[in-house]
Design a protein around this motif. Structure first.
Motif, PDB file in Angstrom:
ATOM      1  N   THR A 105     -20.789 -21.299  12.146  1.00 16.31           N
ATOM      2  CA  THR A 105     -21.125 -21.538  13.539  1.00 16.31           C
ATOM      3  C   THR A 105     -19.845 -21.663  14.357  1.00 16.31           C
ATOM      4  O   THR A 105     -18.921 -22.364  13.969  1.00 16.31           O
ATOM      5  N   LYS A 106     -19.789 -20.972  15.491  1.00 17.62           N
ATOM      6  CA  LYS A 106     -18.594 -20.942  16.323  1.00 17.62           C
ATOM      7  C   LYS A 106     -18.929 -21.460  17.719  1.00 17.62           C
ATOM      8  O   LYS A 106     -20.088 -21.472  18.129  1.00 17.62           O
ATOM      9  N   PRO A 107     -17.905 -21.871  18.488  1.00 19.67           N
ATOM     10  CA  PRO A 107     -18.158 -22.289  19.874  1.00 19.67           C
ATOM     11  C   PRO A 107     -18.874 -21.218  20.692  1.00 19.67           C
ATOM     12  O   PRO A 107     -19.693 -21.536  21.551  1.00 19.67           O
ATOM     13  N   SER A 108     -18.579 -19.943  20.404  1.00 17.72           N
ATOM     14  CA  SER A 108     -19.220 -18.865  21.170  1.00 17.72           C
ATOM     15  C   SER A 108     -20.723 -18.807  20.937  1.00 17.72           C
ATOM     16  O   SER A 108     -21.450 -18.212  21.742  1.00 17.72           O
ATOM     17  N   ASP A 109     -21.209 -19.408  19.846  1.00 17.20           N
ATOM     18  CA  ASP A 109     -22.655 -19.443  19.626  1.00 17.20           C
ATOM     19  C   ASP A 109     -23.351 -20.256  20.715  1.00 17.20           C
ATOM     20  O   ASP A 109     -24.468 -19.937  21.120  1.00 17.20           O
ATOM     21  N   LEU A 110     -22.695 -21.315  21.179  1.00 13.41           N
ATOM     22  CA  LEU A 110     -23.257 -22.102  22.278  1.00 13.41           C
ATOM     23  C   LEU A 110     -23.254 -21.291  23.569  1.00 13.41           C
ATOM     24  O   LEU A 110     -24.223 -21.307  24.334  1.00 13.41           O
ATOM     25  N   GLN A 111     -22.174 -20.572  23.804  1.00 15.80           N
ATOM     26  CA  GLN A 111     -22.087 -19.708  24.985  1.00 15.80           C
ATOM     27  C   GLN A 111     -23.177 -18.639  24.940  1.00 15.80           C
ATOM     28  O   GLN A 111     -23.825 -18.356  25.952  1.00 15.80           O
ATOM     29  N   LEU A 112     -23.383 -18.055  23.789  1.00 15.05           N
ATOM     30  CA  LEU A 112     -24.430 -17.051  23.611  1.00 15.05           C
ATOM     31  C   LEU A 112     -25.803 -17.644  23.901  1.00 15.05           C
ATOM     32  O   LEU A 112     -26.631 -17.047  24.599  1.00 15.05           O
ATOM     33  N   LEU A 113     -26.037 -18.823  23.372  1.00 21.32           N
ATOM     34  CA  LEU A 113     -27.325 -19.501  23.519  1.00 21.32           C
ATOM     35  C   LEU A 113     -27.659 -19.759  24.990  1.00 21.32           C
ATOM     36  O   LEU A 113     -28.812 -19.622  25.418  1.00 21.32           O
ATOM     37  N   LEU A 114     -26.635 -20.113  25.774  1.00 18.34           N
ATOM     38  CA  LEU A 114     -26.881 -20.477  27.174  1.00 18.34           C
ATOM     39  C   LEU A 114     -26.825 -19.299  28.132  1.00 18.34           C
ATOM     40  O   LEU A 114     -27.489 -19.313  29.181  1.00 18.34           O
ATOM     41  N   ASP A 115     -26.043 -18.258  27.810  1.00 12.67           N
ATOM     42  CA  ASP A 115     -25.766 -17.216  28.802  1.00 12.67           C
ATOM     43  C   ASP A 115     -26.354 -15.851  28.508  1.00 12.67           C
ATOM     44  O   ASP A 115     -26.422 -15.004  29.408  1.00 12.67           O
ATOM     45  N   ASN A 116     -26.730 -15.575  27.275  1.00 12.57           N
ATOM     46  CA  ASN A 116     -27.202 -14.226  26.955  1.00 12.57           C
ATOM     47  C   ASN A 116     -28.697 -14.103  27.277  1.00 12.57           C
ATOM     48  O   ASN A 116     -29.519 -14.790  26.663  1.00 12.57           O
TER      49      ASN A 116
END
Length: 745
Positions: free
Chosen positions: A439-450
């Protein structure tokens, strides 16, 4: 705002940070050229650039990351993780894509008193377009140590950060072995004790980054090598990648002084330390006095369990809230394995930072913004199977907290709802982290923005304070999600790889399914059940809910890709998914081949799935001899049992006669091996179930010898057989038993 005014303010700001031994963030909200005009007026910037150009190692330097033409990057776009373990005085982050993984990783290099410059034009617009950035900048605004300077405003901020704390504390008191903190000293002693203490008592050493964990490993190794320089003594260290060991090797060189380096081996007299990859350690079972596994959270628990079964003096080291991957899933899952295999294992956690103060503002920002410190909530709910639930209804004790599988509530949670409820967001992400070691920080970004991503959850009830029992991330891909004819043509010509279309792209490029982008696909990116209630059937229940949602949304294919091992593969096969592809190479982190499994949900996709299924098995046996030769026999068994008899070559009367002759000792193995091979493929698909572990073990022996084409010695070693004679007897006994049981004529 003049550069002179900025320089004067900056000097006071950085002095305050240095006195408090903390790192800080300055957001320069304006054009790149304006930001450069301010930064280049700073003495520290000029000094850092000189250190860069001179390749100095004993003085600070400046890391520059991003795609700005004004700030030429000295950190390669995808090589930012290489910098972990190094140190910097200043970081300039000028990345229009705002690669949060790079931001988080590079922050770990900044020394106490250092400044992280974030160049961020058009913050207002970005906050409106990105829920992740809206949350990120909101966190900055409530932390007084960080500051935002806008090109549109003339004034500089009055705030210099929190100056009420105590002044800089010199925590560089050296303990024995050159340790910097008492915790690090304790860790070194614990590592050394693994060598002299009882066998099967592994040490698990955990810490956040910057706590001296890797240095503790190196210091302990140096002490052990020195103590055994006159006799044969072997230490092996393994990690997902040798680059993860840069801090370890630097400290080892410092602690040992003059050493001889030969490839991946360091010798000190007769003692030696060697780096060996995880898959080789499992495959060869090498004799060793101490085995160290660094960054263990980035290695699957399935592989760590195999190491535990093969080696008896081990240290597992892991970053718990790592910038490059979260380790709490490792801690929770691996603890269960350790309790089962090595109940007297030892745990040690390092809390005190070495390179900056406790509760460092930059570390706190990264942890909060990326939810690296999101804690898994304790459940108030107990899940029980339906029959047991019915028997407990009359119990007067805590009935409200006992739930049957049919009572759980399935919900789709929009991203806006998550970002508006930080408690819910943290709980969702904490559950997700437990299921995946990368799990990476970008997974949170993906979850919120994609916009193609959906978050689905299972709750214990409809109530607002209900427990979150399971979480899944779903990605909508393929037809209807922005793929053009030109995109498909570019993929076909290997000119482009499409983001957010993994499932149809893999079917198209790797499986030769040219109509893949004509289908609506839903990929289950992550699925996680709370560790307290796993193995209760909740995961299978969750999959059924997701399938119903997919059908309502007009999805043709639902699928998932993961590092394949017997446990995971069994779960997906039992849920009705079938293999479309197994990757040809192993993942560096997990040591596993990737698997792509799919399930057709519409009438038009069922025929396509059957075609993909046949194609997979048409080449599977052939690929077992090379590309898949490292697949475990257990995996091969599971995969072969998903084949269909229609795709198998028919058994002739002569084949049956050959198999009978071999089972009676009338014919040699080699003269009947092809008929045995064909018969076994059919036998694995027979309706008769495997009733005992012994019978299953027999089938594994035959698969290894007949289908995987392993030589006799390898099969005997793998299954504990004394030699070729015993191997042949096992095969004969199995074949004769199944022939008579299944009524072959």
């Amino acid at each position: 705002m003049s550069a002179q005014l900025f320089t004067s303010w900056f000097d006071k700001y950085t002095k305050n940070a240095y006195l408090l031994s903390e790192r800080r963030l300055i957001v320069l909200s304006g054009s790149d050229s304006w930001a450069l005009s301010l930064i280049e007026s700073l003495d520290i910037f000029s000094s850092a650039l000189r250190a860069n150009s001179n390749h100095a190692t004993d003085s600070g330097h400046c890391l520059i990351y991003g795609d700005s033409g004004v700030f030429p990057a000295n950190v390669q776009n995808k090589r930012y993780r290489d910098k972990l373990g190094s140190e910097s005085d200043m970081i300039i982050f000028a990345d229009s894509q705002f690669t949060i993984d790079a931001f988080a990783a590079l922050s770990g290099t900044l020394k106490a008193g250092g400044i992280f410059f974030l160049i961020a034009p058009e913050i207002k617009l970005k906050r409106e377009c990105s829920l992740f950035l809206r949350r990120f900048y909101s966190l900055i605004e409530v932390m007084p140590e960080h500051t935002v300077i806008s090109q549109a405003k003339v004034e500089l901020p009055v705030n210099l950060g929190n100056i009420s704390k105590q002044g800089k504390q010199d925590n560089k008191q050296l303990y024995s072995f050159d340790c910097i903190t008492a915790e690090q000293h304790t860790a070194v002693k614990a590592i050394k004790k693994v060598v002299t203490g009882h066998r099967k008592r592994p040490l698990v050493l955990t810490a956040d980054r910057g706590r001296g964990k890797s240095s503790a490993l190196a210091i302990a190794c140096a002490q052990l090598l020195k103590a055994h320089e006159h006799n044969e003594f072997s230490i092996i260290i393994t990690a997902p990648d040798t680059q993860a060991l840069s801090v370890f090797y630097r400290q080892l060189t410092k602690s040992l002084g003059a050493i001889e380096l030969q490839g991946n081996k360091i010798t000190y007299g007769k003692a030696r330390l060697t780096f060996i990859a995880v898959d080789q350690l499992i495959r060869e079972r090498i004799k060793v006095n101490l085995l160290l596994v660094d960054e263990a959270a980035a290695i699957s628990v399935y592989l760590l369990e195999q190491l535990l079964n093969s080696y008896h003096r081990m240290v597992f080291s892991s970053t718990v809230h790592g910038y490059e991957g979260a380790g709490r899933g490792f801690t929770l899952k691996f603890q269960k394995t350790l309790d089962r295999l090595c109940p007297q294992w030892v745990s040690l956690h390092l809390n005190q930072p070495i390179r900056w103060r406790e509760n460092d503002p930059l570390e706190q920002l990264v942890f909060d913004a990326c939810l690296l410190n999101a804690e898994l909530p304790d459940l108030k709910t107990t899940i029980v199977p339906q029959p047991l639930f019915n028997s407990k209804v009359s119990s007067p004790h805590k009935v409200d907290n006992i739930k049957a599988l049919d009572e759980v509530v399935f919900k789709v949670i929009p991203a806006k709802e998550l970002v508006a409820d930080d408690v819910l967001l943290k709980q969702v992400f904490a559950v997700l982290v437990t299921a995946h070691y990368q799990t990476k920080p970008s997974d949170l970004q993906l979850l919120l923005d994609n916009p193609q991503v959906q978050v689905t959850c299972l709750f214990s009830s409809q109530n607002k304070n209900a427990d979150i029992l399971a979480v899944a991330l779903l990605m909508h891909e393929g037809k209807g999600h922005g793929v053009t004819i030109d995109d498909v043509r570019a993929v076909k010509n290997s000119e482009q790889r499409l983001r957010n279309h993994f499932l149809p792209q893999s079917l198209f490029s790797h499986c030769g399914f040219e109509k893949a982008f004509d289908f609506v696909c839903l990929r289950i990116m992550r699925i996680a059940v709370h560790p307290q209630i796993q193995q209760q059937g909740l995961g299978s229940k969750f999959i059924r809910h997701i399938e119903l949602l997919a059908v309502k949304q007009g999805v043709d294919f639902i699928g998932s890709s993961f590092g394949v091992n017997p446990e995971l593969l069994s779960f997906w096969l039992n849920a009705g998914f079938s293999p479309a592809r197994i990757g040809f190479t192993k993942d560096k982190a997990s040591g596993e081949h990737s698997a792509l499994l799919i399930k057709a949900l519409s009438e038009k996709s069922k025929e396509a799935q059957q075609h993909l299924h046949s194609n997979f098995y048409q080449s599977f046996d052939y690929l077992l001899l090379e590309e898949y030769k490292t697949l475990s026999t257990e995996l091969v068994l599971l995969l072969l049992r998903q084949n269909t008899k229609e795709d198998l070559k028919a058994l002739s009367a002569q084949d049956i006669a050959n198999v009978w002759a071999f089972s009676r000792g009338e014919r040699l193995y080699s003269s009947c091996s092809y008929s045995l091979y064909l018969w076994l493929k059919h036998e694995l698909l027979s309706e008769a179930k495997y009733h005992s572990t012994e019978l299953l073990q027999h089938s594994l022996v035959l698969i290894a010898r007949l289908i995987q084409k392993q030589d006799s010695d390898s099969v005997c070693q793998q299954f504990g057989l004394t030699g070729k004679k015993m191997l042949n007897k096992h095969i004969k006994d199995y074949v004769y038993s199944r022939l008579t049981t299944l009524g072959y004529e």
